[in-house]
Motif scaffolding. Sequence first.
Motif, PDB file in Angstrom:
ATOM      1  N   SER A 179     -34.060  82.462   8.077  1.00 29.87           N
ATOM      2  CA  SER A 179     -34.447  81.120   8.500  1.00 29.87           C
ATOM      3  C   SER A 179     -33.267  80.213   8.215  1.00 29.87           C
ATOM      4  CB  SER A 179     -35.690  80.646   7.746  1.00 29.87           C
ATOM      5  OG  SER A 179     -35.412  80.569   6.364  1.00 29.87           O
ATOM      6  N   PHE A 180     -33.280  79.067   8.815  1.00 30.60           N
ATOM      7  CA  PHE A 180     -32.189  78.136   8.618  1.00 30.60           C
ATOM      8  C   PHE A 180     -32.740  76.870   7.969  1.00 30.60           C
ATOM      9  CE2 PHE A 180     -30.988  80.429  12.640  1.00 30.60           C
ATOM     10  CZ  PHE A 180     -30.174  81.339  11.985  1.00 30.60           C
ATOM     11  N   PRO A 181     -32.940  76.889   6.656  1.00 30.97           N
ATOM     12  CA  PRO A 181     -33.555  75.737   5.989  1.00 30.97           C
ATOM     13  C   PRO A 181     -32.663  74.516   6.092  1.00 30.97           C
ATOM     14  CG  PRO A 181     -32.637  77.258   4.378  1.00 30.97           C
ATOM     15  CD  PRO A 181     -32.539  77.946   5.708  1.00 30.97           C
ATOM     16  N   GLN A 182     -33.311  73.373   6.307  1.00 28.21           N
ATOM     17  CA  GLN A 182     -32.560  72.131   6.405  1.00 28.21           C
ATOM     18  C   GLN A 182     -32.414  71.496   5.021  1.00 28.21           C
ATOM     19  OE1 GLN A 182     -31.029  70.898   9.033  1.00 28.21           O
ATOM     20  NE2 GLN A 182     -31.715  72.666  10.204  1.00 28.21           N
ATOM     21  N   PRO A 183     -31.206  71.120   4.647  1.00 29.76           N
ATOM     22  CA  PRO A 183     -31.056  70.390   3.396  1.00 29.76           C
ATOM     23  C   PRO A 183     -31.731  69.027   3.508  1.00 29.76           C
ATOM     24  CG  PRO A 183     -29.023  70.342   4.666  1.00 29.76           C
ATOM     25  CD  PRO A 183     -29.943  71.274   5.377  1.00 29.76           C
ATOM     26  N   ILE A 184     -32.549  68.693   2.540  1.00 27.87           N
ATOM     27  CA  ILE A 184     -33.237  67.405   2.586  1.00 27.87           C
ATOM     28  C   ILE A 184     -32.307  66.349   1.985  1.00 27.87           C
ATOM     29  CG2 ILE A 184     -35.360  66.162   2.029  1.00 27.87           C
ATOM     30  CD1 ILE A 184     -35.725  68.549   3.865  1.00 27.87           C
ATOM     31  N   ALA A 185     -31.289  66.011   2.743  1.00 29.26           N
ATOM     32  CA  ALA A 185     -30.370  64.963   2.299  1.00 29.26           C
ATOM     33  C   ALA A 185     -31.068  63.618   2.429  1.00 29.26           C
ATOM     34  CB  ALA A 185     -29.109  64.997   3.156  1.00 29.26           C
ATOM     35  N   ARG A 186     -30.821  62.749   1.471  1.00 31.83           N
ATOM     36  CA  ARG A 186     -31.428  61.428   1.531  1.00 31.83           C
ATOM     37  C   ARG A 186     -30.418  60.384   1.088  1.00 31.83           C
ATOM     38  NH1 ARG A 186     -36.246  63.558  -0.613  1.00 31.83           N
ATOM     39  NH2 ARG A 186     -37.272  61.612  -0.029  1.00 31.83           N
ATOM     40  N   PRO A 187     -30.603  59.153   1.528  1.00 32.24           N
ATOM     41  CA  PRO A 187     -29.680  58.095   1.123  1.00 32.24           C
ATOM     42  C   PRO A 187     -29.699  57.894  -0.386  1.00 32.24           C
ATOM     43  CG  PRO A 187     -31.072  57.391   2.956  1.00 32.24           C
ATOM     44  CD  PRO A 187     -31.645  58.674   2.443  1.00 32.24           C
ATOM     45  N   SER A 188     -28.642  57.292  -0.892  1.00 32.85           N
ATOM     46  CA  SER A 188     -28.588  56.997  -2.322  1.00 32.85           C
ATOM     47  C   SER A 188     -29.660  55.981  -2.681  1.00 32.85           C
ATOM     48  CB  SER A 188     -27.210  56.448  -2.700  1.00 32.85           C
ATOM     49  OG  SER A 188     -27.023  55.153  -2.133  1.00 32.85           O
ATOM     50  N   ALA A 189     -30.052  55.992  -3.944  1.00 31.58           N
ATOM     51  CA  ALA A 189     -31.053  55.027  -4.420  1.00 31.58           C
ATOM     52  C   ALA A 189     -30.554  53.601  -4.244  1.00 31.58           C
ATOM     53  CB  ALA A 189     -31.382  55.305  -5.886  1.00 31.58           C
ATOM     54  N   GLU A 190     -29.245  53.403  -4.431  1.00 33.75           N
ATOM     55  CA  GLU A 190     -28.674  52.056  -4.307  1.00 33.75           C
ATOM     56  C   GLU A 190     -28.764  51.551  -2.864  1.00 33.75           C
ATOM     57  OE1 GLU A 190     -27.164  54.064  -7.828  1.00 33.75           O
ATOM     58  OE2 GLU A 190     -27.189  54.641  -5.701  1.00 33.75           O
ATOM     59  N   ALA A 191     -28.434  52.436  -1.920  1.00 32.30           N
ATOM     60  CA  ALA A 191     -28.497  52.033  -0.509  1.00 32.30           C
ATOM     61  C   ALA A 191     -29.939  51.765  -0.084  1.00 32.30           C
ATOM     62  CB  ALA A 191     -27.889  53.114   0.375  1.00 32.30           C
ATOM     63  N   THR A 192     -30.856  52.604  -0.538  1.00 29.39           N
ATOM     64  CA  THR A 192     -32.269  52.400  -0.215  1.00 29.39           C
ATOM     65  C   THR A 192     -32.760  51.069  -0.765  1.00 29.39           C
ATOM     66  OG1 THR A 192     -32.684  54.781  -0.185  1.00 29.39           O
ATOM     67  CG2 THR A 192     -34.595  53.341  -0.469  1.00 29.39           C
ATOM     68  N   ALA A 193     -32.388  50.752  -2.001  1.00 28.13           N
ATOM     69  CA  ALA A 193     -32.811  49.497  -2.616  1.00 28.13           C
ATOM     70  C   ALA A 193     -32.233  48.303  -1.870  1.00 28.13           C
ATOM     71  CB  ALA A 193     -32.370  49.468  -4.080  1.00 28.13           C
ATOM     72  N   ALA A 194     -30.985  48.405  -1.433  1.00 20.09           N
ATOM     73  CA  ALA A 194     -30.355  47.307  -0.705  1.00 20.09           C
ATOM     74  C   ALA A 194     -31.044  47.066   0.631  1.00 20.09           C
ATOM     75  CB  ALA A 194     -28.873  47.601  -0.497  1.00 20.09           C
ATOM     76  N   ALA A 195     -31.372  48.142   1.329  1.00 17.01           N
ATOM     77  CA  ALA A 195     -32.079  48.006   2.605  1.00 17.01           C
ATOM     78  C   ALA A 195     -33.470  47.427   2.388  1.00 17.01           C
ATOM     79  CB  ALA A 195     -32.178  49.358   3.297  1.00 17.01           C
ATOM     80  N   ALA A 196     -34.173  47.924   1.375  1.00 21.53           N
ATOM     81  CA  ALA A 196     -35.520  47.429   1.087  1.00 21.53           C
ATOM     82  C   ALA A 196     -35.505  45.943   0.763  1.00 21.53           C
ATOM     83  CB  ALA A 196     -36.127  48.228  -0.064  1.00 21.53           C
ATOM     84  N   ALA A 197     -34.489  45.489   0.042  1.00 25.86           N
ATOM     85  CA  ALA A 197     -34.393  44.068  -0.302  1.00 25.86           C
ATOM     86  C   ALA A 197     -34.209  43.213   0.955  1.00 25.86           C
ATOM     87  CB  ALA A 197     -33.234  43.844  -1.273  1.00 25.86           C
ATOM     88  N   LEU A 198     -33.372  43.680   1.867  1.00 21.00           N
ATOM     89  CA  LEU A 198     -33.185  42.941   3.119  1.00 21.00           C
ATOM     90  C   LEU A 198     -34.487  42.861   3.904  1.00 21.00           C
ATOM     91  CD1 LEU A 198     -29.709  44.237   4.388  1.00 21.00           C
ATOM     92  CD2 LEU A 198     -30.277  41.903   3.686  1.00 21.00           C
ATOM     93  N   PHE A 199     -35.208  43.980   3.989  1.00 24.61           N
ATOM     94  CA  PHE A 199     -36.477  43.988   4.721  1.00 24.61           C
ATOM     95  C   PHE A 199     -37.500  43.068   4.064  1.00 24.61           C
ATOM     96  CE2 PHE A 199     -35.649  48.642   6.230  1.00 24.61           C
ATOM     97  CZ  PHE A 199     -34.714  48.162   7.130  1.00 24.61           C
ATOM     98  N   ALA A 200     -37.575  43.124   2.752  1.00 28.90           N
ATOM     99  CA  ALA A 200     -38.598  42.356   2.032  1.00 28.90           C
ATOM    100  C   ALA A 200     -38.406  40.855   2.191  1.00 28.90           C
ATOM    101  CB  ALA A 200     -38.580  42.734   0.554  1.00 28.90           C
ATOM    102  N   HIS A 201     -37.137  40.418   2.295  1.00 30.20           N
ATOM    103  CA  HIS A 201     -36.860  38.988   2.365  1.00 30.20           C
ATOM    104  C   HIS A 201     -36.656  38.486   3.789  1.00 30.20           C
ATOM    105  CE1 HIS A 201     -35.810  39.897  -1.899  1.00 30.20           C
ATOM    106  NE2 HIS A 201     -36.411  38.732  -2.083  1.00 30.20           N
ATOM    107  N   ALA A 202     -36.724  39.384   4.756  1.00 28.35           N
ATOM    108  CA  ALA A 202     -36.527  38.985   6.147  1.00 28.35           C
ATOM    109  C   ALA A 202     -37.681  38.109   6.627  1.00 28.35           C
ATOM    110  CB  ALA A 202     -36.410  40.219   7.038  1.00 28.35           C
ATOM    111  N   LYS A 203     -37.356  37.161   7.481  1.00 32.03           N
ATOM    112  CA  LYS A 203     -38.378  36.333   8.112  1.00 32.03           C
ATOM    113  C   LYS A 203     -38.562  36.702   9.584  1.00 32.03           C
ATOM    114  CE  LYS A 203     -37.736  32.344   5.068  1.00 32.03           C
ATOM    115  NZ  LYS A 203     -37.430  30.892   4.987  1.00 32.03           N
ATOM    116  N   ARG A 204     -37.538  37.314  10.164  1.00 33.26           N
ATOM    117  CA  ARG A 204     -37.603  37.720  11.581  1.00 33.26           C
ATOM    118  C   ARG A 204     -36.986  39.116  11.660  1.00 33.26           C
ATOM    119  NH1 ARG A 204     -35.629  32.908  10.943  1.00 33.26           N
ATOM    120  NH2 ARG A 204     -33.491  33.569  11.411  1.00 33.26           N
ATOM    121  N   LEU A 205     -37.850  40.121  11.517  1.00 33.34           N
ATOM    122  CA  LEU A 205     -37.427  41.503  11.323  1.00 33.34           C
ATOM    123  C   LEU A 205     -37.647  42.325  12.601  1.00 33.34           C
ATOM    124  CD1 LEU A 205     -36.467  43.758   9.355  1.00 33.34           C
ATOM    125  CD2 LEU A 205     -38.842  43.973   8.601  1.00 33.34           C
TER     126      LEU A 205
END
Length: 550
Positions: A179-205
Amino acid sequence: MKGAGARAILDTLRDAGVDLIFTCPGSTEAAILDASSEYERPRTILTTHESIAVAAADGYARATGKPTVAYLHANVGLANGIAHLHCAQLANSPVVILNGTKSTVIANRGGFTTAPYPAEYVRQHVKSDRIALRSDALAEEVSRALRIASTEPAGPVYLGLPQDLVETDAAVPVRVAQSFPQPIARPSAEATAAAAALFAHAKRLVFVAGSELARNKASDAFIALADRLDAVVLLEDRRTIADSGVPASAPRYAGTYAPEHPAIAACDVLFFAGMPSPMEFEPSKKALVPTAAIVHASTDALAIGKVVPVDVGLVGSTAAMLADLSAALADVAVNADRAAFRNEAVAAHTERSRAARTRARKGENVEPIVVSALMAVLAEELPDDCIIVGDPVTSGAELIETVIGDSNRAYHTTSGGSLGWGMAAAIGFALAEPQKRIVSVIGDGVFQFGIQTLWTAASLGLPITFVVVNNASYAAVRAAIKRYRRSSAGPFPASDIAGIDIAMVARGFGALAFSVKNLRELPAALAAAGTHAGPCVIDVHTDSNDTGPA
């Protein structure tokens, strides 16, 4: 054993779960074809042009998510498949090109249909290019090609198979199926937190749904996050879209991405989810994106910021990225500004769609047929859950907005600009989704490039409906001349392709066919196509002066 090399290749493909081999063969494929007669799987699908084999493999790979093989003959067959290979590359489609090259004995002597550097033909369009050097390594090479094609970011792979190696009778070791298992790569915690902060404070998303969402089965997670954040949802730009990331019936849906879209012009945070950077068609002074904060997520690190700079880049599995964002935003507060912006954008889109349908209906009895009216009838007559394979060039925008818009129809297309892809890819989707109705909406120029598709579709009895938007011209060429002249006046050299009886040609290939010159005739033709046990071509005569959007 007779044909040990060919059997090792087929055993490896079978054990890895490969279902189909699309091919337009020549003499170098004799050993493979001889051995394949003893295999139920992988099944060999004959096409009568190599470009059809590549696009059909692309369609099947997209529909199943599994690596699919196009087996091409020598240098001439490989050259014929390159244009559609580019389409597979842009779609991150795991197409494995097996290329039957001539024997090593004559390869460097200028033998018939040889080339000194066959891999150079395709190097810029594949993730990996190799040529097998030993017969005892054939299975290893094929297994490696499958693995590379499947690993995210997925994409085409090339493997040259010299004739004398494939025809060996010496024992060839076959690896145990992997089988060809896919590595479950994920963004860094810092990048995820930065994106989440932008989304949380957005007024026109605004969330833009990219093709990766469909490929990675992440559409539901995307919709759930957009719903929680009251984000406006748009489909990917028509110039880059390969597969519809979410159904256009999704909550919050407000159309397709374009820099001039009212929601894009007004948003303060923009999320490109699972897609490339916006694509440039021609040099332009217009900005590809507004002055919003931009979050861009993709499995391909090189896609992020390639054209448009971003504030936060998220690299990794689309599904894992959405799961991490969802967890980070689990307690996000309700934002009245976001909800109001969302409601306004959706209401404006609904009104634009209603007005467009009203305008389209006024053209129902006009001859030649108006493209907008054609798309309005297709939207009403086609099943809501059918699969649309689009390649209509200048009428693509109308197809997305009207036939796909506000429906559950899956949509697949190409941003590669290679005519004929839409006809051939429909074969792959029909073989992968036999329970679904497949409708290929194409231009008349596309029909001429992909006409060989009809033989394969008819021979297999595939019930594909081909709707040909026949404006008797290369309308994109006419549009380019208009832009260059800054005038709509003719003449338009090298763009007139009138004079072909498309319905008659289709019947010659064994397809059911209709010629439609008034839209009143279209519902009956579509109904007949829907019950026919084989391909049907509906030639719709449209206005040659309609060259589509600028």
